[in-house]
Design an enzyme around this catalytic site. Structure first.
Site, mmCIF file in Angstrom:
data_model
loop_
_atom_site.group_PDB
_atom_site.id
_atom_site.type_symbol
_atom_site.label_atom_id
_atom_site.label_comp_id
_atom_site.label_asym_id
_atom_site.label_seq_id
_atom_site.Cartn_x
_atom_site.Cartn_y
_atom_site.Cartn_z
ATOM 1 C CB SER A 1 -0.969 -0.035 1.195
ATOM 2 O OG SER A 1 -1.984 0.933 1.047
ATOM 3 C CD GLU B 1 -2.002 -2.605 -4.512
ATOM 4 O OE1 GLU B 1 -3.237 -2.700 -4.692
ATOM 5 O OE2 GLU B 1 -1.498 -2.092 -3.504
ATOM 6 C CG HIS C 1 -5.116 -2.432 -1.159
ATOM 7 N ND1 HIS C 1 -4.061 -1.993 -1.918
ATOM 8 C CD2 HIS C 1 -5.107 -1.689 -0.020
ATOM 9 C CE1 HIS C 1 -3.437 -1.016 -1.274
ATOM 10 N NE2 HIS C 1 -4.050 -0.819 -0.125
#
Length: 339
Positions: free
Chosen positions: A110, A242, A309
């Site tokens: 993240s 991502e 995620h």
């Protein structure tokens, strides 16, 4: 040359929050994660930033950078794992001495992937994109997540094979705690945009959460061309990306920006993780985005891989040489710790 840290047995883990800390009501799950690691033979040391959170950050940028660097330089600490990601890690970059980084693993994803990529690009030190601390609080980890330990205990010159997961988690169910944290209910299928359904690509891994790593473009911390010239010789790149929150049009804008900045030059292929953000905008789908990019770059694209995620996720090592094979909806990644 890429330099690889090594995780010794019964290591000491430093937990610091260079992005978001943890609110008081969630402190018990931090302690639970630390206890689980302790049961597996690790020693855990938490910094002050872990326990505070205000105005979308754990502490001031200088305080976050100071604690992060103190833990890096602490010879008793073998590995750094932030509690989780956040929003404003980019604020700490200007306060970190990237030229004086000890050879030590940093694991996360993240917002943390911004720091991981910046470290590898500027210093040539491998970093690990994978699970965060709070997702290790279960009684056990699924096979995909659990590979982080084996990956970080790999020595330079050795290699490790990881496979696509059997199932992934469609949505969080916090009201129904699981013994492995995740609820893995949906069949994992890796998909491709290529001339053949069976794809093999080879190259050096770089990547992270596209929402945040795109902000390295044009900064001293995002010079991909210098990184390639200084550390990689002639090896091509494999990007793994991502999407956390970007709409399909924002994803497209970001990928075009990366292309125009030269990040994809000499790339062998791109891997995209699963995402719940990939909603169509005026019939413009994420598959349209992938098709356009594959055509423009003339390289294969593999998507819905175990990254990001929508867990579980494979542990990707920035800087490692990888061979990625996909066929019949399943994938295999061999990562070689080649200097």
């Amino acid at each position: 040359m890429i330099r690889y840290p090594f995780l010794r047995n019964k290591a000491k883990i430093g937990v610091t929050a260079p992005s978001s800390g943890v609110r008081a009501e969630l402190h018990p799950i931090v302690k639970q994660a630390c206890q689980r690691l302790g049961q597996r033979g690790f020693t855990v040391k938490c910094g002050a930033t872990v326990w505070t959170q205000n105005k979308a950050k754990s502490a001031s940028a200088k305080d976050r950078a100071t604690e992060f660097q103190q833990m890096l330089r602490d010879e008793s600490v073998d590995l750094l794992i932030p509690p989780w990601g956040g929003e404003l890690l980019i604020e700490v970059l200007e306060y970190i001495d990237f030229e004086q980084l000890p050879n030590k693993w940093i694991l996360g994803y993240s917002d943390i992937s911004l720091l991981l990529l910046a470290i590898t690009l500027t210093s040539g030190m491998a970093t690990a994109h994978g699970t965060n601390l709070l997702d290790l609080r279960g009684e056990y980890s699924d096979e995909t997540t659990a590979m982080w330990e084996k990956m970080l205990a790999t020595r330079a010159g050795e290699s490790v094979v990881q496979h696509s997961s059997l199932k992934y988690q469609k949505e969080w169910q916090h009201d129904r705690p699981s013994s492995c944290v995740y609820h893995l209910t949906e069949q994992t299928i890796w998909k491709t945009i290529a001339h053949s359904p069976n794809v093999t690509i080879k190259g050096r891994l770089l990547g992270g959460c596209i929402d945040v790593i795109r902000h390295l473009i044009g900064t001293p911390y995002g010079d991909v061309q210098r990184f390639k010239e200084q550390f990689l010789a002639d090896d091509p790149l494999i990007w793994y990306l991502e999407n956390c929150e970007l709409s399909t049009v924002d994803l497209r804008r970001s990928l075009v920006q990366m292309k125009l900045a030269g990040w994809f030059e000499g790339s062998a292929g791109i891997l995209f993780g699963r995402s719940s953000a990939n909603q169509a905008v005026q019939n413009y789908t994420v598959e349209d985005v992938y098709q356009e990019l594959a055509k423009e770059l003339n390289i294969p694209i593999i998507y819905d891989v175990d990254c990001g995620h929508v867990p579980p996720q494979i542990t990707f090592i920035n800087g490692a040489f990888a061979e990625v094979k996909v066929g019949n909806g399943q994938g295999t990644i061999r990562q070689c710790f080649i200097p």
